[in-house]
Design a protein around this motif. Structure first.
Motif, PDB file in Angstrom:
ATOM      1  N   SER A 123       0.845  -1.194   0.000  1.00 31.60           N
ATOM      2  CA  SER A 123       0.000   0.000   0.000  1.00 31.60           C
ATOM      3  C   SER A 123       0.879   1.242   0.000  1.00 31.60           C
ATOM      4  N   LEU A 124       0.609   2.115  -0.942  1.00 34.36           N
ATOM      5  CA  LEU A 124       1.348   3.379  -0.969  1.00 34.36           C
ATOM      6  C   LEU A 124       0.539   4.499  -0.316  1.00 34.36           C
ATOM      7  N   LEU A 125      -0.544   4.104   0.363  1.00 35.01           N
ATOM      8  CA  LEU A 125      -1.366   5.122   1.016  1.00 35.01           C
ATOM      9  C   LEU A 125      -0.557   5.830   2.086  1.00 35.01           C
ATOM     10  N   PRO A 126      -0.643   7.170   2.163  1.00 31.95           N
ATOM     11  CA  PRO A 126       0.118   7.872   3.197  1.00 31.95           C
ATOM     12  C   PRO A 126      -0.354   7.504   4.602  1.00 31.95           C
ATOM     13  N   THR A 127       0.605   7.457   5.554  1.00 31.89           N
ATOM     14  CA  THR A 127       0.256   7.212   6.953  1.00 31.89           C
ATOM     15  C   THR A 127      -0.354   8.488   7.533  1.00 31.89           C
ATOM     16  N   MET A 128      -0.851   8.394   8.761  1.00 31.01           N
ATOM     17  CA  MET A 128      -1.423   9.576   9.407  1.00 31.01           C
ATOM     18  C   MET A 128      -0.378  10.686   9.547  1.00 31.01           C
ATOM     19  N   LEU A 129       0.833  10.296   9.930  1.00 30.93           N
ATOM     20  CA  LEU A 129       1.891  11.293  10.110  1.00 30.93           C
ATOM     21  C   LEU A 129       2.170  12.019   8.782  1.00 30.93           C
ATOM     22  N   GLU A 130       2.173  11.251   7.704  1.00 30.59           N
ATOM     23  CA  GLU A 130       2.408  11.838   6.374  1.00 30.59           C
ATOM     24  C   GLU A 130       1.238  12.732   5.952  1.00 30.59           C
ATOM     25  N   ARG A 131       0.034  12.295   6.310  1.00 27.11           N
ATOM     26  CA  ARG A 131      -1.136  13.122   5.977  1.00 27.11           C
ATOM     27  C   ARG A 131      -1.091  14.454   6.729  1.00 27.11           C
ATOM     28  N   ILE A 132      -0.653  14.394   7.991  1.00 27.53           N
ATOM     29  CA  ILE A 132      -0.595  15.631   8.777  1.00 27.53           C
ATOM     30  C   ILE A 132       0.459  16.573   8.181  1.00 27.53           C
ATOM     31  N   ALA A 133       1.602  16.008   7.783  1.00 24.70           N
ATOM     32  CA  ALA A 133       2.651  16.838   7.162  1.00 24.70           C
ATOM     33  C   ALA A 133       2.109  17.482   5.887  1.00 24.70           C
ATOM     34  N   ARG A 134       1.337  16.696   5.132  1.00 21.88           N
ATOM     35  CA  ARG A 134       0.744  17.222   3.908  1.00 21.88           C
ATOM     36  C   ARG A 134      -0.264  18.335   4.234  1.00 21.88           C
ATOM     37  N   ALA A 135      -1.033  18.128   5.286  1.00 26.81           N
ATOM     38  CA  ALA A 135      -2.038  19.132   5.671  1.00 26.81           C
ATOM     39  C   ALA A 135      -1.369  20.458   6.044  1.00 26.81           C
ATOM     40  N   ARG A 136      -0.203  20.378   6.692  1.00 22.40           N
ATOM     41  CA  ARG A 136       0.516  21.611   7.043  1.00 22.40           C
ATOM     42  C   ARG A 136       0.873  22.400   5.795  1.00 22.40           C
ATOM     43  N   VAL A 137       1.364  21.677   4.794  1.00 19.04           N
ATOM     44  CA  VAL A 137       1.744  22.358   3.544  1.00 19.04           C
ATOM     45  C   VAL A 137       0.493  22.910   2.866  1.00 19.04           C
ATOM     46  N   ASP A 138      -0.590  22.123   2.840  1.00 22.74           N
ATOM     47  CA  ASP A 138      -1.846  22.593   2.250  1.00 22.74           C
ATOM     48  C   ASP A 138      -2.265  23.918   2.894  1.00 22.74           C
ATOM     49  N   LEU A 139      -2.222  23.945   4.222  1.00 20.85           N
ATOM     50  CA  LEU A 139      -2.669  25.146   4.933  1.00 20.85           C
ATOM     51  C   LEU A 139      -1.779  26.342   4.599  1.00 20.85           C
ATOM     52  N   ARG A 140      -0.480  26.100   4.507  1.00 24.59           N
ATOM     53  CA  ARG A 140       0.434  27.205   4.167  1.00 24.59           C
ATOM     54  C   ARG A 140       0.148  27.723   2.755  1.00 24.59           C
ATOM     55  N   MET A 141      -0.289  26.821   1.873  1.00 26.38           N
ATOM     56  CA  MET A 141      -0.565  27.213   0.487  1.00 26.38           C
ATOM     57  C   MET A 141      -1.962  27.823   0.307  1.00 26.38           C
ATOM     58  N   GLY A 142      -2.768  27.811   1.358  1.00 24.69           N
ATOM     59  CA  GLY A 142      -4.120  28.363   1.241  1.00 24.69           C
ATOM     60  C   GLY A 142      -5.162  27.348   0.815  1.00 24.69           C
ATOM     61  N   LEU A 143      -4.791  26.072   0.848  1.00 28.71           N
ATOM     62  CA  LEU A 143      -5.753  25.014   0.519  1.00 28.71           C
ATOM     63  C   LEU A 143      -6.554  24.647   1.766  1.00 28.71           C
ATOM     64  N   PRO A 144      -7.820  24.276   1.576  1.00 31.65           N
ATOM     65  CA  PRO A 144      -8.576  23.799   2.735  1.00 31.65           C
ATOM     66  C   PRO A 144      -8.147  22.381   3.119  1.00 31.65           C
TER      67      PRO A 144
END
Ligand SMILES: Nc1nc2c(ncn2[C@@H]2O[C@H](COP(=O)(O)OP(=O)(O)OP(=O)(O)O)[C@@H](O)[C@H]2O)c(=O)[nH]1
Ligand SMILES: [Zn+2]
Length: 362
Positions: free
Chosen positions: A2-23
């Protein structure tokens, strides 16, 4: 496989999303919100949010206190965003930059009913992305489908909260010899956290014995003081003073923790400096921005010391909080070594505030 991101990876992604102005989408399972950091909110995205429903604004209780907005959820205030206000209205509530010119914001109506769990989590995420602690959000139905359709990061609250509150494990990445002015026998170690956050450094001087207490300093990054020689704080002289003493004794370890601005990041520290130019002290400025006085996580320091094989220290500090945190995380502080250097006419008030409000020892 499975290449699905782990929770930790999802949270890291969410941080970048928020910095970029993504919901990002946060869900308890029963309820969900779509949240965007105010700092990176655009007028177009605000319009999108409004198409989805009533937009609310979440602030910390610290910021709400400055705005005299009612707080019904302990550390969080949830404020209804009127349908006829523009983006600037929201920005002015989140960012204290123009508080003095326009002290009367609002009227602000705080929500009393409903649950603050998800807005609180949104604020924690925005803070961990080093943005102003304020977020707009709308309630969402069918969050899973919505996330898929719009290709947005979805975080379940139950799995996210514990990871956000935990100090991420740090791993050694690389180390090399570094002759320095303070000592030719220097060695720089780089540590990388698992959560995608900032790297931290350890500077080892000499070859300190792992079985006796090591002369140690937990230094928090201060670009202005360490690099630019700012006179507003005492960081530069403390950094060089600590390395100098370790060089003289022939052994020591200085942890350089990338927790700029007591953990609020350099951009927010400059916002705080701008408020200090308006007459607020270092603690008041943090509070007006919506932060606590000190947002650092000193557990990092203990874990790096342990990783390097140290279990007891002679800690160079004037901050009793650092000693308490070391002891709590299992590092014995056998002695406090005072580090009083670099007082000048520009930082005298700053140092006095730290002594009177943050319990620093003089
Ligand atoms: N938010 C904020 N951070 C500041 C300000 N002035 C300095 N800093 C930051 O404060 C941190 C200084 O930390 P330390 O040198 O560890 O100081 P300390 O907590 O006073 O403890 P000791 O120096 O060990 O006594 C650095 O991260 C600086 O960037 C300020 O006015 N506002
Ligand atoms: Zn500084």
């Amino acid at each position: 496989m499975s290449l699905l991101p782990t929770m930790l990876e999802r949270i890291a992604r969410a941080r970048v999303d928020l910095r970029m102005g993504l919901p990002v989408i946060l869900t308890t399972g029963d309820t969900a919100i779509l949240a965007i950091a105010v700092e990176s909110l655009s007028a177009a995205r605000l319009a999108d949010l409004r198409d989805l429903g009533q937009v609310s604004l979440a602030l910390t209780a610290r910021r709400a206190a400055t705005l005299k907005a009612r707080v019904y959820d302990e550390d969080i205030a949830r404020i209804a965003v009127p349908t006829d206000v523009e983006l600037g209205w929201i920005e002015a509530i989140a960012d204290p930059a123009d508080d003095l010119q326009t002290p009367m914001k609002g009227p602000l109506t705080s929500a009393r009913s409903g649950d603050a769990t998800l807005p609180r989590l949104a604020i924690a995420l925005v803070k961990s992305a080093r943005l102003l602690p304020a977020t707009v959000y709308v309630a969402l139905e069918n969050a899973g489908d919505f996330a898929l359709k719009h290709d947005l990061t979805l975080l379940p609250q139950s799995a996210t909260e514990p990871l956000l509150n935990k100090s991420s494990p740090l791993h050694p990445v690389a180390a090399a010899r570094l002759p320095m002015e303070a000592s030719q026998a220097g060695r720089l170690h780089i540590f990388r956290p698992e959560d995608g956050g900032e790297e931290h450094y350890a500077i080892e001087i000499g070859r300190p014995d792992r079985n006796t207490p090591v002369l140690a300093r937990l230094h928090s990054a201060c670009f202005t003081g360490d690099v630019l020689g700012s006179l507003k704080c005492d960081c530069g002289p403390q950094l060089r003073g600590a390395l100098g003493q370790m060089g003289t004794e022939g052994a020591g370890v200085l942890l350089y923790l990338n927790q700029e601005g007591r953990g609020i990041g350099l951009a927010n520290k400059m916002r705080a400096y701008s408020l200090q130019d308006q007459g607020f002290d270092t603690v008041e400025a943090n509070h007006r921005l919506g932060f606590e006085d000190d947002e650092r996580d000193f557990r990092l320091g203990a874990s790096i010391l342990r990783e390097l094989g140290f279990s007891s220290v002679r800690l160079m500090t004037n901050n009793p909080g650092k000693i308490a945190m070391m002891e709590k995380t299992g590092i014995t502080v056998v002695e406090r070594v005072p580090l009083k250097v670099g007082e000048n006419e520009f930082n005298r008030h700053y140092l006095a505030t730290k002594a009177s409000k943050s319990g620093h020892m003089l």
